[in-house]
Design an enzyme around this catalytic site. Structure first.
Site: not given
Ligand code: 5RP
Length: 225
Positions: A26, A83-84, A94, A96-97, A103, A121
């Site tokens: 991410g 984390a989201d 988690k 979002g990516g 993970e 967050k």
């Molecule tokens: C990827 C994840 C990321 O850690 C999460 O989406 C946070 O991403 P970002 O740092 O871009 O906000 O879980 O699967």
């Protein structure tokens, strides 16, 4: 300095010579990987990285960080990831990516997990962020209908060009718009037991340390887990 960069650099301080380090995925984790790469190249830091996605693997290789797969190491000393959402009781969403499966595998086999986030967050309760559920393509429409019936407002994750997103593990992602998750444990157990669900983005009782980025500096929170 950007908050995500601030916490990425702060978290990299927990990495010591000789460690096996889980490298998250991410935009926040990217800063941490950059900093570890800098320390490897400029300070002679000697570590083995275990990546959680093809994207992070590419970045780490470009930086010259030595890598092994999760199956080639006996244990991971520390994993640092973004984390989201993180609730007050240190539970997280988690994925979002789209890297939640790898993970979660790397985090599960880590002695210590650190999450790095900007202050946006941190939430009272999980659920405003759509909960990603990684599913087998075969039967995924059936799961989608099931989630619709449950009122979970599901949507298949798509690529920028509108095709079905395929994860590094070869699966689809269904995002659930739940708004508020009152009981993450019960929901997690329910999703765990559904045939065709490979993994979900509820990361419960997993994190040891959370580093939160504020304008006035990083704040480190220790979880009871
Ligand atoms: C990827 C994840 C990321 O850690 C999460 O989406 C946070 O991403 P970002 O740092 O871009 O906000 O879980 O699967």
């Amino acid at each position: 300095m950007e908050l995500k960069q601030m916490v990425g650099i702060e978290a990299a301080k927990y990495v010591k010579d000789g460690m096996v380090v889980g490298l998250g995925t991410g935009s926040t984790a990217k800063f941490m990987v950059d900093e570890i790469g800098r320390r490897v190249n400029e300070e002679g830091l000697s570590i083995i990285g275990v990546t959680t996605s093809k994207n992070t693997e590419k970045q780490a290789l470009e930086l010259g960080i030595p890598l092994k797969s999760i199956d080639e190491v006996t244990a991971v000393d520390v994993t640092i990831d973004g984390a989201d959402e993180i609730s007050r009781d240190f539970q997280g969403i988690k994925g979002g990516g789209a890297a939640l499966l790898f993970e979660k595998i790397v985090a599960t086999y880590s002695k210590k997990c650190i999450w790095i986030v900007d202050e946006s967050k941190m939430v009272e309760k999980l659920g405003a962020f759509p909960l990603p559920v990684e599913v087998m393509p075969y039967g995924s429409q059936q799961l989608f209908h099931l989630f619709e019936e449950k009122g979970y407002a599901p949507s298949f994750r798509k690529t920028e060009t509108g095709e079905m997103l395929v994860t590094d593990g070869g699966h689809y992602i269904i995002d659930l718009q739940l708004d508020v998750i009152e009981d993450p444990r019960t929901l997690g157990k329910y999703l765990d037991e559904l045939v065709g669900v490979v993994e979900h983005g509820l990361f419960l009782d997993m994190v040891n340390l959370v580093i939160v980025g504020h304008e006035n500096g990083p704040e480190t929170l220790t979880s009871p887990y």
